[in-house]
Design an enzyme around this catalytic site. Sequence first.
Site, short mmCIF file in Angstrom:
data_model
loop_
_atom_site.label_atom_id
_atom_site.label_comp_id
_atom_site.label_asym_id
_atom_site.label_seq_id
_atom_site.Cartn_x
_atom_site.Cartn_y
_atom_site.Cartn_z
N ASP A 52 2.05 -6.89 2.79
CA ASP A 52 1.21 -5.89 3.47
C ASP A 52 2.04 -4.71 3.95
O ASP A 52 1.68 -4.04 4.92
CB ASP A 52 0.41 -6.49 4.65
N HIS A 89 0.79 -1.23 0.00
CA HIS A 89 0.00 0.00 0.00
C HIS A 89 0.83 1.28 0.00
O HIS A 89 1.96 1.30 0.45
CB HIS A 89 -0.91 0.02 1.23
MN MN Z 1 -3.33 -4.46 3.69
#
Ligand code: MN
Length: 329
Positions: free
Chosen positions: A287, A10
Amino acid sequence: MDGKIGLEEHFALEETLQDSKGQMPDVIWPELRERLLDIQERRLRLMDAHGMELMLLSLNAPAVQSVADPARAVDLASRANDYLAEEVAKRPDRFQGLAALPLQDPDASARELERCVRDLGFRGALVNGFSEIAGVDGPVYYDLPRYAGFWAAAEAADVPFYLHPRNPLPQDARIYAGHPWLMGPTWAFGQETAVHALRLMASGLFDRHPSLQIILGHMGEGLPYSMWRIDNRNAWMKLKPAYPAEKPLADYFHANFYLTTSGNFRTQTMIDAMLEIGSDRILFSTDWPFENIDHAADWFDACSISEADRVKIGRTNAQKLFKLDAGKA
Ligand code: MN
């Protein structure tokens, strides 16, 4: 291993940064803020240091999904996608894009997905759970009839849809009252996202669109562990399940879902996922920036699976699913 590809990775815009602050302690926030805003520098150095060739980037959460005014959600998604396309264009060998979508407006989302795939070269979409919509009481999930046209467009676009977590709305989080530590990745993210995925399976969505592919992070949000019981229920009663879908839910899980390792770096858990859905449908992810690239990579590179599975999960499954050019990424 070298050449790993990650797809739950992200970034944030200045205007979506605060969405990631949540209950993050003040002492952590400066570090997370810097990680979220960086794309081309520290992130690339860490990828180099830990054998990650490519990241498919997506906006932080909940961002677009929490913008209740549909027109503002449409505008934010479009600007976030344009910004991401500019960043990807700087290093297309190292970064590719997943579209943010304003599902407050299903028709606009269909158009934005088509624009992102056709004009910006994005590889799919990543959506942060249910949408909040002005004038609608409560969360709006994507099994509802209003999304029929959107899903037809998503199937036609022939790209995967990543269903990423968000926390439940306060009125739906009463079970967590007094226990804020259960929110987010500890428990609430997985519960929220697993139920949303089950709603999609049970709705008949995949009977209507059998080639749709949904990706779940965090090794499947607990579903691999539970799929057998979900279908078995109280088998001695011999009652047909009371949902519209034609088949047992595990049939859709096996045919229409992929899982990633994002934020769940545990061999025992991955072995369970491999036994349930198979190593062809598991994909490496970190992540970042909410987890560490070194934690993900060090675990994955050494975990006790076959080398053939490591290559599939680390790289080639993603190349196939996202039609990444052989040799380039
Ligand atoms: Mn995530």
